[in-house]
Design an enzyme around this catalytic site. Structure first.
Site, PDB file in Angstrom:
ATOM      1  N   PHE A   1       0.837  -1.195   0.000  1.00 45.43           N
ATOM      2  CA  PHE A   1       0.000   0.000   0.000  1.00 45.43           C
ATOM      3  C   PHE A   1       0.879   1.255   0.000  1.00 45.43           C
ATOM      4  CE2 PHE A   1      -3.507   2.611   2.075  1.00 45.43           C
ATOM      5  CZ  PHE A   1      -4.203   2.729   0.893  1.00 45.43           C
TER       6      PHE A   1
ATOM      7  N   LYS B   1       5.024  14.562   4.626  1.00 42.87           N
ATOM      8  CA  LYS B   1       5.332  15.966   4.942  1.00 42.87           C
ATOM      9  C   LYS B   1       6.671  16.376   4.336  1.00 42.87           C
ATOM     10  CE  LYS B   1       6.801  16.628   9.237  1.00 42.87           C
ATOM     11  NZ  LYS B   1       8.219  16.983   9.238  1.00 42.87           N
TER      12      LYS B   1
ATOM     13  N   CYS C   1       6.236  11.672   8.788  1.00 42.46           N
ATOM     14  CA  CYS C   1       7.429  12.272   8.160  1.00 42.46           C
ATOM     15  C   CYS C   1       7.451  12.210   6.637  1.00 42.46           C
ATOM     16  CB  CYS C   1       8.691  11.603   8.713  1.00 42.46           C
ATOM     17  SG  CYS C   1       8.901  11.933  10.463  1.00 42.46           S
TER      18      CYS C   1
END
Ligand SMILES: NC(=O)c1ccc[n+]([C@@H]2O[C@H](COP(=O)([O-])OP(=O)(O)OC[C@H]3O[C@@H](n4cnc5c(N)ncnc54)[C@H](O)[C@@H]3O)[C@@H](O)[C@H]2O)c1
Length: 426
Positions: free
Chosen positions: A262, A271, A268
């Protein structure tokens, strides 16, 4: 083994000479009489380290010959390696006309033979070509079926120009995609002197591995060059950056993150990729591969969403809600994003994730859970039996231990979408 090699370019010349060095009798075939004149006299028709010496050595053994007569070469050998070029048309599609032409001739020659002949595709062809188009051409030309008069395999070439002889002698692995076992056995026997792992698999896997390899190598180069763009702008040495990057053999230069499944997520990766590429855009830096990472990741979520919505089922149980098993953090969770899409489309969703449930119990402010997911409290459940009783479809995010009881209780009536890629694909 008596082997014919068609197409004496880089691949065919190295393949022919190295097979001959291993003790096989080799007949090289090409349209180009000039190449044949060289090959048949033990001289390489290509420029490549070590090949001249190797050709001279094997020629002295008397096991190396050359001809422009493909039919005669097929008649007197057991196996033919097809090494002719495959090209790219102007629209980007593949041109396999040279392969088609030699396959037609090989098929007609096999039709005149009384013994079984193996055809091995070494030219690079797209997934499905060997079992599809090439097999049909051979069946038509031989008036027989694969496994009877002839055998067929795909044995991709992984050597690099500039070190092709050394690569052939000690490859990282040999891949044999076989349709009939006899041809697979012949190839295993031909390569038995090479002490590298041999993977016997389907022709489709062999074809796809070749493209996975080349795409990966190209991607590595492009990635390193985009890090260079960033490093130059930051006024630093990109080689210094990549030396330290490459020193991580756990996560960077390793098999980590290389199993399809997936989408990525977490607090982290999404972003940092977004912030970095935004910074590049703001500063006029061109990093198209990095800039499309998030888009590619979004496609994975969209494909899963289409599959689930396309089923028409309404009661959906999700096993695992955090971005990976064993954490309670919902920030950037791709499965949470998927669940939100499903809810928006009017599906009923309930989720089982013991770590997220425990995380909610711990925090006074639910900033890793509730803040990241509107209405979380209404869909998290603890009772597996009740969840499975209720659900029509089960979406699996993880097979980790905390889900083993749930996984063992799946019923035949449950439609299953396994996002880990283990059962079926999304
Ligand atoms: N060059 C590489 O490093 C490399 C590595 C791995 C795989 N490959 C793949 O292997 C295949 C061959 O690549 P190459 O670089 O050796 O090609 P090449 O262009 O160097 O050689 C092809 C040869 O096939 C001959 N040929 C063409 N049509 C023919 C026909 N009808 N009958 C007989 N001979 C014919 C040509 O005269 C030429 O000598 C391609 O599919 C390529 O993508 C190449």
């Amino acid at each position: 083994m008596k082997i014919s090699v068609v197409g004496l370019g880089f691949v065919g010349t190295v393949t022919g000479a190295c097979l001959c060095e291993m003790g096989h009798e080799v007949v090289g075939v090409d349209l180009d009489q000039g190449k044949i004149d060289l090959f048949a006299r033990g001289r390489a028709p290509i420029l490549e380290p070590q090949i001249n010496q190797l050709m001279a050595d094997v020629w002295r053994s008397g096991r190396l010959r050359g001809t422009v007569d493909l039919a005669a070469a097929v008649a007197e050998t057991d196996v033919t390696f097809v090494c002719v070029g495959t090209l790219r048309n102007t629209d980007g599609s593949q041109d396999i006309s040279a392969v088609e032409s030699v396959i037609q001739q090989i098929g007609e020659a096999i039709a005149r033979k009384s013994t079984f002949h193996s055809v091995v595709i070494r030219s690079t062809v797209l997934p499905g070509t060997t079992r599809g188009h090439i097999m049909k051409l051979l069946e038509r030309a031989t008036d027989g079926s694969v496994g009877e008069r002839f055998g067929l395999a795909n044995n991709p070439e992984f050597t690099r120009e500039g070190s092709a002889v050394a690569d052939f002698r000690a490859p990282s692995r040999i891949v044999v995609g076989e349709i009939d076992m006899q041809t697979g056995d012949r190839l295993a026997s031909i390569y038995s002197m090479i002490k590298s792992p041999i993977f016997r698999t389907s022709t489709e896997v062999a074809e796809t591995v070749k493209y996975a390899d080349n795409s990966w190598h190209a991607l590595k180069v492009v990635f390193a060059n985009e890090i260079d763009v960033i490093s130059r702008f930051a006024g630093i040495d990109s080689h210094g950056v990549m030396d330290i990057f490459c020193a991580d053999n756990d996560l960077n230069i390793s098999s980590a993150y290389l199993k399809p499944g997936f989408a990525f997520g977490g607090p982290c990766l999404p972003k940092d990729v977004n912030v970095l590429t935004h910074w590049c855009r703001s500063n006029g830096l061109e990093v198209p591969v990095l800039a499309h990472i998030s888009e590619s990741n979004e496609h994975v979520i969209a494909r899963a969403s289409s599959e689930i919505l396309g089923s028409g089922l309404t009661r959906i149980a999700v096993l695992g809600l955090a971005y990976k098993a064993g954490v309670c953090d919902l920030r950037g969770s791709p499965i949470a994003a998927l669940v939100q899409r499903l809810l928006k489309e009017g599906r009923q969703v309930r989720a089982f994730d013991p770590d997220v449930s425990r995380g909610r119990g711990l925090a006074t402010r639910h900033d890793y859970t509730d803040d990241a997911f509107d209405g979380l409290g209404t869909l998290l459940v603890d009772d597996i039996d009740a969840l499975l009783e209720w659900a029509e479809m089960v979406v699996i995010m993880s097979h980790a231990g905390q889900y083993s009881t749930a996984l063992s209780k799946l019923l035949p009536r449950h439609a299953v979408v396994d996002l880990t890629g283990r059962r079926g694909r999304v």
